[in-house]
Design a protein around this motif. Structure first.
Motif, PDB file in Angstrom:
ATOM      1  N   ASN A   1      65.246  22.936  33.950  1.00 33.11           N
ATOM      2  CA  ASN A   1      65.249  22.395  32.595  1.00 33.11           C
ATOM      3  C   ASN A   1      64.945  20.910  32.574  1.00 33.11           C
ATOM      4  O   ASN A   1      64.871  20.308  31.513  1.00 33.11           O
ATOM      5  CB  ASN A   1      66.612  22.630  31.932  1.00 33.11           C
ATOM      6  N   ASN A   2      64.824  20.329  33.742  1.00 29.33           N
ATOM      7  CA  ASN A   2      64.586  18.897  33.832  1.00 29.33           C
ATOM      8  C   ASN A   2      63.669  18.636  35.019  1.00 29.33           C
ATOM      9  O   ASN A   2      63.893  19.190  36.106  1.00 29.33           O
ATOM     10  CB  ASN A   2      65.923  18.157  34.018  1.00 29.33           C
TER      11      ASN A   2
ATOM     12  N   GLN B   1      61.512  15.175  36.645  1.00 30.29           N
ATOM     13  CA  GLN B   1      61.125  13.774  36.498  1.00 30.29           C
ATOM     14  C   GLN B   1      60.302  13.351  37.702  1.00 30.29           C
ATOM     15  O   GLN B   1      60.547  13.798  38.829  1.00 30.29           O
ATOM     16  CB  GLN B   1      62.362  12.874  36.368  1.00 30.29           C
TER      17      GLN B   1
ATOM     18  N   ASN C   1      61.171   5.251  36.691  1.00 33.96           N
ATOM     19  CA  ASN C   1      60.972   6.533  36.036  1.00 33.96           C
ATOM     20  C   ASN C   1      59.570   6.585  35.430  1.00 33.96           C
ATOM     21  O   ASN C   1      59.235   5.774  34.572  1.00 33.96           O
ATOM     22  CB  ASN C   1      62.031   6.706  34.942  1.00 33.96           C
TER      23      ASN C   1
ATOM     24  N   TYR D   1      59.332  12.126  32.290  1.00 27.48           N
ATOM     25  CA  TYR D   1      60.292  13.205  32.093  1.00 27.48           C
ATOM     26  C   TYR D   1      59.458  14.358  31.566  1.00 27.48           C
ATOM     27  O   TYR D   1      58.948  14.301  30.444  1.00 27.48           O
ATOM     28  CB  TYR D   1      61.377  12.805  31.105  1.00 27.48           C
TER      29      TYR D   1
ATOM     30  N   GLY E   1      69.921  21.626  34.678  1.00 27.00           N
ATOM     31  CA  GLY E   1      70.221  21.193  33.316  1.00 27.00           C
ATOM     32  C   GLY E   1      71.434  21.803  32.677  1.00 27.00           C
ATOM     33  O   GLY E   1      71.731  21.516  31.531  1.00 27.00           O
ATOM     34  N   GLY E   2      72.156  22.647  33.385  1.00 33.40           N
ATOM     35  CA  GLY E   2      73.362  23.201  32.800  1.00 33.40           C
ATOM     36  C   GLY E   2      74.457  22.154  32.746  1.00 33.40           C
ATOM     37  O   GLY E   2      74.424  21.159  33.465  1.00 33.40           O
ATOM     38  N   TRP E   3      75.453  22.388  31.894  1.00 32.23           N
ATOM     39  CA  TRP E   3      76.493  21.375  31.731  1.00 32.23           C
ATOM     40  C   TRP E   3      77.263  21.161  33.019  1.00 32.23           C
ATOM     41  O   TRP E   3      77.830  20.098  33.265  1.00 32.23           O
ATOM     42  CB  TRP E   3      77.436  21.782  30.596  1.00 32.23           C
TER      43      TRP E   3
ATOM     44  N   ASN F   1      74.181  19.698  36.740  1.00 28.06           N
ATOM     45  CA  ASN F   1      73.240  18.760  36.140  1.00 28.06           C
ATOM     46  C   ASN F   1      72.648  17.780  37.130  1.00 28.06           C
ATOM     47  O   ASN F   1      71.917  16.886  36.752  1.00 28.06           O
ATOM     48  CB  ASN F   1      73.956  17.995  35.020  1.00 28.06           C
TER      49      ASN F   1
ATOM     50  N   ASN G   1      77.089  10.598  30.660  1.00 26.99           N
ATOM     51  CA  ASN G   1      76.875  11.156  31.992  1.00 26.99           C
ATOM     52  C   ASN G   1      76.477  10.063  32.978  1.00 26.99           C
ATOM     53  O   ASN G   1      75.554   9.279  32.715  1.00 26.99           O
ATOM     54  CB  ASN G   1      75.773  12.214  31.953  1.00 26.99           C
TER      55      ASN G   1
ATOM     56  N   SER H   1      72.659   9.433  31.859  1.00 28.89           N
ATOM     57  CA  SER H   1      71.913  10.158  30.837  1.00 28.89           C
ATOM     58  C   SER H   1      72.814  10.347  29.628  1.00 28.89           C
ATOM     59  O   SER H   1      74.044  10.338  29.735  1.00 28.89           O
ATOM     60  CB  SER H   1      71.413  11.517  31.353  1.00 28.89           C
TER      61      SER H   1
ATOM     62  N   THR I   1      72.981  13.035  27.461  1.00 29.30           N
ATOM     63  CA  THR I   1      73.607  14.348  27.557  1.00 29.30           C
ATOM     64  C   THR I   1      72.979  15.071  28.741  1.00 29.30           C
ATOM     65  O   THR I   1      71.957  14.637  29.261  1.00 29.30           O
ATOM     66  CB  THR I   1      73.385  15.190  26.284  1.00 29.30           C
ATOM     67  N   TRP I   2      73.579  16.169  29.131  1.00 25.05           N
ATOM     68  CA  TRP I   2      73.017  16.899  30.264  1.00 25.05           C
ATOM     69  C   TRP I   2      71.656  17.456  29.867  1.00 25.05           C
ATOM     70  O   TRP I   2      71.423  17.818  28.733  1.00 25.05           O
ATOM     71  CB  TRP I   2      73.954  18.001  30.722  1.00 25.05           C
ATOM     72  N   GLY I   3      70.748  17.514  30.837  1.00 22.82           N
ATOM     73  CA  GLY I   3      69.401  17.989  30.584  1.00 22.82           C
ATOM     74  C   GLY I   3      68.462  16.914  30.088  1.00 22.82           C
ATOM     75  O   GLY I   3      67.259  17.114  30.049  1.00 22.82           O
ATOM     76  N   GLN I   4      68.994  15.773  29.699  1.00 27.11           N
ATOM     77  CA  GLN I   4      68.154  14.664  29.266  1.00 27.11           C
ATOM     78  C   GLN I   4      67.727  13.835  30.477  1.00 27.11           C
ATOM     79  O   GLN I   4      68.345  13.921  31.539  1.00 27.11           O
ATOM     80  CB  GLN I   4      68.926  13.791  28.266  1.00 27.11           C
ATOM     81  N   PRO I   5      66.671  13.018  30.314  1.00 23.47           N
ATOM     82  CA  PRO I   5      66.221  12.229  31.472  1.00 23.47           C
ATOM     83  C   PRO I   5      67.339  11.357  32.019  1.00 23.47           C
ATOM     84  O   PRO I   5      68.147  10.809  31.265  1.00 23.47           O
ATOM     85  CB  PRO I   5      65.101  11.360  30.898  1.00 23.47           C
ATOM     86  N   GLN I   6      67.354  11.262  33.347  1.00 22.00           N
ATOM     87  CA  GLN I   6      68.308  10.377  33.990  1.00 22.00           C
ATOM     88  C   GLN I   6      67.613   9.045  34.266  1.00 22.00           C
ATOM     89  O   GLN I   6      66.510   9.006  34.804  1.00 22.00           O
ATOM     90  CB  GLN I   6      68.819  11.009  35.293  1.00 22.00           C
ATOM     91  N   HIS I   7      68.284   7.980  33.918  1.00 21.94           N
ATOM     92  CA  HIS I   7      67.761   6.633  34.104  1.00 21.94           C
ATOM     93  C   HIS I   7      68.462   6.013  35.302  1.00 21.94           C
ATOM     94  O   HIS I   7      69.694   5.948  35.320  1.00 21.94           O
ATOM     95  CB  HIS I   7      67.998   5.792  32.848  1.00 21.94           C
TER      96      HIS I   7
END
Lengths: 111, 113
Positions: A30-31, A33, A45, A48, A92-94, A97, B31, B95, B97-103
Motif C-alpha cells: 500500500n506504500n 517510496q 524522498n 510516493y 500499510g496496515g495499522w 506499517n 507516527n 508520517s 497516518t499509516w499508509g501515508q508517505p514517511q518523511h
C-alpha cells in the motif's frame, strides 16, 4: 516477510545519459517510496508512488502494483544525481506499517 | 513546514559508553519510526510509535536499545552500553497516518570506537 529487490546494484553513466532503475517486491503493498541518498548520507524522498506514474523534472516513476514492480527513470543525468537510490515498500496496515528497503542501486554519473 | 530533525548529526563514542539520539517529527505527525543502516547493509526498521505508544518494536536488535516518546512528541533512542556493531546511520521518519508517505530526517551517524 516481504522481499524487495533492486537492480542493477551498480550503475555507471556518462553525464547526459538516461537510466532505468527497477524495484521488484514480493507481496501486495500500500506504500512505495523512492529515495535518493546523497553523498552526505541524507535520504531525500523522491516519490510516493504505490501505483501509477509520476514525474518531477528529469525524474519519473511508474509502479505496476498488480505485477509488483516499480521503475525509476532518470533522464539527462547529471553528476549531482550520483548516490544510492533506494526503493522502500510498506504493507500499510495499522499494525504493519514499517517500510522494507531494498539494497539500493549505486549510481555514479561521470562528467 | 519544518521537516524531521535529528541530532546529533554525528556521534563518536567508545565501546561501553551510552549514547542518546533524538528525533523531532513533523508537527502533527502521530507516527514516528526509527530505522538504521549498519555496516553498509540495508536500511532496517527498528520500531514504530503511534503517539506515545510503541506500535511495533519487532526490529529492535536487543535490550541495549531503548526508545521512548514521552508525550507523543519527540523521541529518543538510547544505546547502553554501545557495542562496535552498533556503528551506522540511524534514521528517524514520521508520517501523518499509516499508509501515508514517511518523511525521513537526515540521520545520525553513530561511530563506536
Amino acid at each position: 516477510g516481504i522481499q524487495v529487490e533492486q537492480s542493477p546494484p551498480d550503475l555507471i553513466l556518462q553525464e547526459g545519459a538516461n537510466s532505468t532503475l527497477r524495484c521488484n517486491f514480493s507481496d501486495s503493498v500500500n506504500n512505495l517510496q523512492w529515495f535518493h541518498q546523497n553523498p552526505w548520507g541524507q535520504l531525500i524522498n523522491l516519490f510516493y508512488i504505490p501505483s501509477g506514474t509520476k514525474q518531477n523534472g528529469r525524474l519519473s516513476a511508474t509502479t505496476v502494483a498488480t505485477e509488483r514492480y516499480s521503475l525509476l527513470y532518470i533522464s539527462s543525468s547529471q553528476t549531482t544525481d550520483s548516490g544510492v537510490y533506494f526503493c522502500a515498500v510498506g504493507l500499510g496496515g495499522w499494525n504493519n506499517n514499517d517500510m522494507r528497503f531494498g539494497a539500493g542501486t549505486r549510481l555514479t554519473v561521470k562528467p | 513546514e519544518a521537516g524531521v530533525t535529528q541530532f546529533p548529526s554525528h556521534s563518536v563514542i567508545e565501546k561501553g559508553q551510552t549514547v542518546t539520539l533524538r528525533c523531532d517529527p513533523i508537527s502533527g505527525h502521530d507516527n514516528l519510526y526509527w530505522y538504521r543502516r549498519v555496516m553498509g547493509k540495508e536500511i532496517k526498521f527498528l520500531l514504530h510509535f503511534v503517539k506515545e505508544s510503541k506500535q511495533d518494536e519487532s526490529g529492535m536488535p536487543n535490550n541495549r536499545f531503548l526508545a521512548e516518546r514521552t508525550g507523543g512528541t519527540y523521541s529518543t533512542l538510547k544505546v547502553q552500553p554501545a557495542e562496535l556493531e552498533d556503528s551506522g546511520v540511524y534514521f528517524c521518519a514520521s508520517s501523518q497516518t499509516w499508509g501515508q508517505p514517511q518523511h525521513f530526517g537526515d540521520g545520525t551517524r553513530l561511530s563506536i570506537l
